[in-house]
Design an enzyme around this catalytic site. Structure first.
Site, PDB file in Angstrom:
ATOM      1  N   LYS A  44      16.770 -26.355 -36.310  1.00 27.84           N
ATOM      2  CA  LYS A  44      17.577 -25.158 -36.587  1.00 27.84           C
ATOM      3  C   LYS A  44      17.339 -24.151 -38.274  1.00 27.84           C
ATOM      4  O   LYS A  44      16.658 -24.767 -39.011  1.00 27.84           O
ATOM      5  CB  LYS A  44      19.286 -25.555 -36.558  1.00 27.84           C
ATOM      6  N   ARG A 146      33.528 -33.547 -34.266  1.00 24.80           N
ATOM      7  CA  ARG A 146      32.590 -32.789 -34.529  1.00 24.80           C
ATOM      8  C   ARG A 146      32.955 -31.943 -33.134  1.00 24.80           C
ATOM      9  O   ARG A 146      34.291 -31.853 -32.797  1.00 24.80           O
ATOM     10  CB  ARG A 146      31.484 -32.179 -35.598  1.00 24.80           C
ATOM     11  N   HIS A 178      26.266 -37.777 -32.538  1.00 23.69           N
ATOM     12  CA  HIS A 178      26.202 -37.815 -34.434  1.00 23.69           C
ATOM     13  C   HIS A 178      26.687 -38.849 -35.483  1.00 23.69           C
ATOM     14  O   HIS A 178      27.933 -38.838 -35.153  1.00 23.69           O
ATOM     15  CB  HIS A 178      26.201 -36.755 -34.639  1.00 23.69           C
ATOM     16  N   ARG A 234      16.643 -37.640 -34.695  1.00 23.02           N
ATOM     17  CA  ARG A 234      16.315 -36.246 -35.286  1.00 23.02           C
ATOM     18  C   ARG A 234      16.346 -36.162 -36.072  1.00 23.02           C
ATOM     19  O   ARG A 234      17.787 -35.252 -36.705  1.00 23.02           O
ATOM     20  CB  ARG A 234      18.107 -35.565 -34.468  1.00 23.02           C
ATOM     21  N   TYR A 280      25.358 -10.511 -67.344  1.00 27.95           N
ATOM     22  CA  TYR A 280      26.937  -9.025 -67.269  1.00 27.95           C
ATOM     23  C   TYR A 280      27.630 -10.476 -67.277  1.00 27.95           C
ATOM     24  O   TYR A 280      27.747 -11.648 -67.348  1.00 27.95           O
ATOM     25  CB  TYR A 280      27.021  -9.303 -65.497  1.00 27.95           C
ATOM     26  N   CYS A 327      22.199 -12.794 -61.522  1.00 25.49           N
ATOM     27  CA  CYS A 327      22.284 -11.429 -60.621  1.00 25.49           C
ATOM     28  C   CYS A 327      22.018 -10.934 -58.831  1.00 25.49           C
ATOM     29  O   CYS A 327      21.778 -12.125 -58.578  1.00 25.49           O
ATOM     30  CB  CYS A 327      22.257 -10.364 -61.607  1.00 25.49           C
ATOM     31  N   ASP A 329      19.692  -9.376 -57.241  1.00 31.38           N
ATOM     32  CA  ASP A 329      18.170  -9.387 -57.618  1.00 31.38           C
ATOM     33  C   ASP A 329      17.321 -10.806 -58.847  1.00 31.38           C
ATOM     34  O   ASP A 329      16.022 -10.801 -57.951  1.00 31.38           O
ATOM     35  CB  ASP A 329      17.864  -8.162 -57.595  1.00 31.38           C
TER      36      ASP A 329
END
Ligand SMILES: Cc1ncc(COP(=O)(O)O)c(C=O)c1O
Length: 394
Positions: A44, A146, A178, A234, A280, A327, A329
């Protein structure tokens, strides 16, 4: 891999290098650990950030019998991609809301989970309209609170499934659950959940429902609780070579190999005098004349901003850390000396398999108060994934 992806990998200064041999090694380790069970590799969320199809294919190559994903859309993508490659494994998917396109799911030969009678009824309706029998895994909530029917409601779910089976619309192929605390091997919760699971299996047998597979174990269940193996396991995180709880056992101790190496080429290397404020808010200030390096990865790429002034990085074989705020990027690393021999274009390793003292995803998890799962699965879409195979013969 698409042409666009290849181009991105060529021009982007950062990349996540995924070793498919490590994925295969980890699947083999898991299969050895649970020798009586089928391995369903959980892929997933784009295979926990590693890339859906390459990982799925490598897992199948190593003997995984089936694949699991959370969302229906992921399952449809996975089926289409694997069909195009001529492979057709069992695919289980478990998260959908009322009104989901279940006809499409059945036409794609997916197996689906049902936690409540409404899901069985919608699956039966989809079966009638497509002419395909719905293959269903009934989920019992043994203590995770859940997904799954609570034990007091499981009888109602079994009744709905038995009616749909009698009508030929549904085939109950699995009963599953689970584990909530499997990564804490000393917790009594796992034993309690296994008892509730056993009782649910007996209840199903009395209702005339005999599934092909019973399953409850994720990675931690697979690695730490043999009694939880049943017919199928799993594992997700362990497929990627990461420990479900590095405090209990490291990847190395579990014979797992972290498959992802996140690295970036430095875009700026420059001298800075003592007392220079960095990034920053100037939350860091150089203590002496030094050299600063800029790493072109930021929080938009999945670097947790909370790792500002803390995240570990390896540059030129030296273990360093993020200096100042991360930051969007990029972030800065103080190389700690004026003459470092480090240049623009040199590679910073954010995390890897830990060889040569490089940081692990576990180290980023430790400094962010998180888990290795979050570190790899949050890696941004714009970071190119590049696949290598360390076992491939030249
Ligand atoms: C239902 C289910 N099964 C298996 C897994 C795999 O878990 P892990 O990555 O801990 O092995 C997950 C992931 O959270 C899950 O939600």
């Amino acid at each position: 891999m698409s042409a666009t992806r290849l181009a991105a990998a060529d021009v982007h200064p950062a990349r996540a290098v995924v070793d498919l041999a490590a994925i295969r090694h980890n699947v083999r380790t898991l299969a050895r650990t649970a020798p009586t069970a089928e391995v369903m590799a959980v892929v997933k969320s784009d295979a926990y950030g590693h890339g859906l199809l390459p990982v799925a294919t490598a897992a199948l190559d190593a003997g995984a019998g089936s694949l699991g994903v959370a969302q229906l859309a992921e399952a449809l993508d996975l089926r289409a991609g694997l069909d195009a490659a001529g492979r057709h494994p069992r695919i289980l998917t478990w998260l959908f809301a009322p009104g989901a396109p279940l006809e499409q799911a059945l036409l794609a030969d997916l197996e689906l989970s049902a936690s409540a009678p409404w899901a069985v009824e919608e699956l039966a309706a989809a079966a009638r309209s497509t002419g395909r029998t719905a293959r269903v895994h009934l989920k019992i909530d043994t203590g995770m609170s859940r997904g799954g029917a609570r034990p007091e409601d499981f009888g109602e779910l079994l009744d709905a499934a038995a009616r749909a089976e009698a009508a030929g619309a549904v085939d109950v192929v699995g009963i599953w659950s689970h584990l909530a605390c499997a990564d804490e091997p000393d917790s009594s919760v796992t034993g309690e959940q296994l008892e509730v699971f056993g009782a649910a299996l007996e209840q199903a047998a009395h209702a005339g429902i005999r599934p092909q597979v019973r399953h409850i174990a994720q990675s931690a269940g697979t690695l730490f609780h043999p009694a939880a193996h049943f017919d199928l396991v799993r594992p997700g995180i362990a497929v990627y070579g990461l420990s479900p709880n590095a405090q209990v056992a490291s990847s190395v101790e579990l014979d797992l190999r972290p498959a992802m190496r996140l690295e970036a080429r430095l875009t700026v290397v420059k001298r800075a005098p003592a007392g220079t404020g960095v990034s920053y808010g100037h939350t860091a200030r150089t203590g002496a004349d030094t050299t600063l390096a800029v790493v072109p990865l930021g929080y938009a790429d999945g670097m947790p901003r909370i790792a500002s002034n803390a995240g570990p990085v390896s540059i030129a074989g030296r273990r360093l850390q993020v200096t100042g705020r991360i930051c969007m990027d990029q972030f800065v690393v103080d190389l700690g000396a004026r003459d470092t021999g480090v240049h623009e274009g040199d590679v910073a390793v954010i995390f890897s398999d830990g060889r040569d003292g490089e940081p692990l995803a576990d180290d980023w998890a430790a400094v962010t108060g998180s888990i290795n799962y979050e570190i790899v699965s949050r890696l941004g879409a714009r970071v190119p994934r590049v696949y290598v195979d360390s076992e491939e013969q030249p």
